[in-house]
Design a protein around this motif. Structure first.
Motif, PDB file in Angstrom:
ATOM      1  N   UNK A  82       0.809  -1.214   0.000  1.00  0.00           N
ATOM      2  CA  UNK A  82       0.000   0.000   0.000  1.00  0.00           C
ATOM      3  C   UNK A  82       0.842   1.264   0.000  1.00  0.00           C
ATOM      4  N   UNK A  83       1.911   1.266   0.802  1.00  0.00           N
ATOM      5  CA  UNK A  83       2.787   2.444   0.844  1.00  0.00           C
ATOM      6  C   UNK A  83       3.478   2.647  -0.501  1.00  0.00           C
ATOM      7  N   UNK A  84       3.840   1.561  -1.163  1.00  0.00           N
ATOM      8  CA  UNK A  84       4.495   1.684  -2.467  1.00  0.00           C
ATOM      9  C   UNK A  84       3.548   2.287  -3.496  1.00  0.00           C
ATOM     10  N   UNK A  85       2.293   1.851  -3.494  1.00  0.00           N
ATOM     11  CA  UNK A  85       1.311   2.415  -4.425  1.00  0.00           C
ATOM     12  C   UNK A  85       1.122   3.903  -4.144  1.00  0.00           C
ATOM     13  N   UNK A  86       0.932   4.250  -2.867  1.00  0.00           N
ATOM     14  CA  UNK A  86       0.742   5.665  -2.510  1.00  0.00           C
ATOM     15  C   UNK A  86       1.967   6.484  -2.889  1.00  0.00           C
ATOM     16  N   UNK A 178      -9.726  -2.603  -4.129  1.00  0.00           N
ATOM     17  CA  UNK A 178     -10.488  -1.414  -4.518  1.00  0.00           C
ATOM     18  C   UNK A 178     -10.410  -0.340  -3.443  1.00  0.00           C
ATOM     19  N   UNK A 179     -10.472  -0.742  -2.180  1.00  0.00           N
ATOM     20  CA  UNK A 179     -10.419   0.234  -1.084  1.00  0.00           C
ATOM     21  C   UNK A 179      -9.055   0.907  -1.005  1.00  0.00           C
ATOM     22  N   UNK A 180      -7.998   0.133  -1.210  1.00  0.00           N
ATOM     23  CA  UNK A 180      -6.649   0.703  -1.181  1.00  0.00           C
ATOM     24  C   UNK A 180      -6.495   1.765  -2.253  1.00  0.00           C
ATOM     25  N   UNK A 181      -6.891   1.438  -3.474  1.00  0.00           N
ATOM     26  CA  UNK A 181      -6.727   2.408  -4.553  1.00  0.00           C
ATOM     27  C   UNK A 181      -7.683   3.586  -4.396  1.00  0.00           C
ATOM     28  N   UNK A 182      -8.821   3.359  -3.759  1.00  0.00           N
ATOM     29  CA  UNK A 182      -9.699   4.484  -3.461  1.00  0.00           C
ATOM     30  C   UNK A 182      -9.042   5.470  -2.521  1.00  0.00           C
ATOM     31  N   UNK A 184      -5.785   5.902  -2.032  1.00  0.00           N
ATOM     32  CA  UNK A 184      -4.684   6.570  -2.731  1.00  0.00           C
ATOM     33  C   UNK A 184      -5.226   7.611  -3.704  1.00  0.00           C
ATOM     34  N   UNK A 185      -6.266   7.267  -4.435  1.00  0.00           N
ATOM     35  CA  UNK A 185      -6.819   8.199  -5.421  1.00  0.00           C
ATOM     36  C   UNK A 185      -7.360   9.456  -4.756  1.00  0.00           C
ATOM     37  N   UNK A 186      -8.009   9.316  -3.602  1.00  0.00           N
ATOM     38  CA  UNK A 186      -8.498  10.488  -2.895  1.00  0.00           C
ATOM     39  C   UNK A 186      -7.361  11.467  -2.623  1.00  0.00           C
ATOM     40  N   UNK A 187      -6.208  10.941  -2.234  1.00  0.00           N
ATOM     41  CA  UNK A 187      -5.086  11.821  -1.918  1.00  0.00           C
ATOM     42  C   UNK A 187      -4.430  12.365  -3.182  1.00  0.00           C
ATOM     43  N   UNK A 188      -4.164  11.505  -4.146  1.00  0.00           N
ATOM     44  CA  UNK A 188      -3.495  11.950  -5.367  1.00  0.00           C
ATOM     45  C   UNK A 188      -4.314  13.006  -6.090  1.00  0.00           C
ATOM     46  N   UNK A 189      -5.640  12.828  -6.131  1.00  0.00           N
ATOM     47  CA  UNK A 189      -6.505  13.745  -6.864  1.00  0.00           C
ATOM     48  C   UNK A 189      -7.031  14.896  -5.996  1.00  0.00           C
ATOM     49  N   UNK A 201      -0.062  11.352   5.536  1.00  0.00           N
ATOM     50  CA  UNK A 201       0.537  10.030   5.677  1.00  0.00           C
ATOM     51  C   UNK A 201       0.038   9.319   6.929  1.00  0.00           C
ATOM     52  N   UNK A 202      -0.299  10.083   7.971  1.00  0.00           N
ATOM     53  CA  UNK A 202      -0.839   9.471   9.185  1.00  0.00           C
ATOM     54  C   UNK A 202      -2.256   8.949   8.941  1.00  0.00           C
ATOM     55  N   UNK A 203      -3.037   9.684   8.185  1.00  0.00           N
ATOM     56  CA  UNK A 203      -4.365   9.193   7.810  1.00  0.00           C
ATOM     57  C   UNK A 203      -4.232   7.903   7.015  1.00  0.00           C
ATOM     58  N   UNK A 204      -3.293   7.876   6.081  1.00  0.00           N
ATOM     59  CA  UNK A 204      -3.131   6.685   5.251  1.00  0.00           C
ATOM     60  C   UNK A 204      -2.706   5.484   6.075  1.00  0.00           C
ATOM     61  N   UNK A 205      -1.832   5.689   7.047  1.00  0.00           N
ATOM     62  CA  UNK A 205      -1.435   4.577   7.907  1.00  0.00           C
ATOM     63  C   UNK A 205      -2.642   4.027   8.671  1.00  0.00           C
ATOM     64  N   UNK A 206      -3.524   4.912   9.098  1.00  0.00           N
ATOM     65  CA  UNK A 206      -4.749   4.456   9.745  1.00  0.00           C
ATOM     66  C   UNK A 206      -5.629   3.665   8.793  1.00  0.00           C
ATOM     67  N   UNK A 207      -5.700   4.127   7.545  1.00  0.00           N
ATOM     68  CA  UNK A 207      -6.474   3.398   6.541  1.00  0.00           C
ATOM     69  C   UNK A 207      -5.879   2.015   6.291  1.00  0.00           C
ATOM     70  N   UNK A 208      -4.552   1.932   6.243  1.00  0.00           N
ATOM     71  CA  UNK A 208      -3.912   0.636   6.062  1.00  0.00           C
ATOM     72  C   UNK A 208      -4.242  -0.305   7.210  1.00  0.00           C
ATOM     73  N   UNK A 209      -4.243   0.221   8.428  1.00  0.00           N
ATOM     74  CA  UNK A 209      -4.539  -0.630   9.568  1.00  0.00           C
ATOM     75  C   UNK A 209      -5.969  -1.169   9.504  1.00  0.00           C
ATOM     76  N   UNK A 210      -6.902  -0.322   9.112  1.00  0.00           N
ATOM     77  CA  UNK A 210      -8.292  -0.784   8.947  1.00  0.00           C
ATOM     78  C   UNK A 210      -8.348  -1.907   7.916  1.00  0.00           C
ATOM     79  N   UNK A 211      -7.629  -1.750   6.806  1.00  0.00           N
ATOM     80  CA  UNK A 211      -7.648  -2.761   5.761  1.00  0.00           C
ATOM     81  C   UNK A 211      -6.977  -4.055   6.218  1.00  0.00           C
TER      82      UNK A 211
END
Length: 222
Positions: A82-86, A178-182, A184-189, A201-211
């Motif tokens: 996930x971190x690599x994709x982001x 799908x959730x992972x790319x969603x 990442x896309x929210x942040x990139x776009x 990045x802290x929000x994303x780490x929380x998202x990774x933990x949920x996943x």
């Protein structure tokens, strides 16, 4: 060909995919248009080269990140993926948009050239799930049976890739993809807005933990 792709990348970042022009690429190469057309026959061909190039670079980034994690730490492998994709998406927003954003008007990516490169990330994700399942480190999702049509599709996926993990695991991990790319896309776009999160990045780490928790991955106890 390498110079054409390099300049195409530059034009993609500065002008967007819809505005790509082989004549403009030829101008920046310092050659006449006919010289470029000997290697790349059309704008669509250039777009395909850029799509394959971007998928390949993203796939390489994911593979390298996952390979750097201990073989029995499946949760961390998922996080690394996930971190690599982001990270790649944030470094290459125009190329990420070419792959995962709005379709380019009038362009249809040829499946025979783009499906293989384009499925590298999801196959890496499913490979983590398969290894975790075979290592007894994955909790089977509990829930209602899948609808008939989806169940057939999942069984087809299992058969195509020789997966031992049951269809319920494949279904869960496709949803995680799908959730992972969603996320990442929210942040990139820029969907969160420019000032909503000071440390995304802290929000994303929380998202990774949920996943990770949704994936049913047991923590590494080694």
């Amino acid at each position: 060909m390498g110079d054409i792709v390099r300049i195409g990348r530059s034009h993609l970042a500065s002008q967007g995919a819809a505005a790509l022009s082989l004549r403009a690429v030829a101008r920046d190469l310092g050659v006449v248009s006919s010289a470029v057309y000997r290697y790349v026959k059309s704008r669509d061909e250039l777009l395909t080269l850029l799509v394959v190039d971007a998928y390949g670079e993203l796939g390489d980034a994911v593979d390298q990140a996952v390979a750097a994690v201990p073989a029995d730490d499946f949760a961390e492998q998922f996080r690394a993926l996930g971190r690599a994709v982001r990270g790649w998406g944030l470094r290459e927003p125009a190329r990420y948009a070419l792959l995962f954003g709005s379709p380019v008007p009038g362009y249809q990516a040829p499946a025979e050239r783009t499906t293989g490169p384009g499925t590298r990330v999801v196959l890496a994700l499913v490979a983590i799930a398969e290894r975790a399942w075979q290592a007894d480190s994955l909790v089977l999702p509990v829930g209602r049976p899948e609808p008939e049509g989806l169940a057939r599709d999942l069984e087809a996926i299992r058969g195509e890739f020789g997966l031992k993990a049951p269809a319920a695991v494949v279904s869960r991990w496709v949803q995680l993809w799908a959730s992972l790319f969603g996320a990442v896309s929210f942040e990139v776009f820029g969907q969160y807005g420019p000032d909503t999160f000071s440390r995304p990045e802290e929000l994303f780490e929380g998202q990774l933990q949920v996943l990770v928790e949704l994936a049913g991955l047991a923590p590494n106890r080694s």
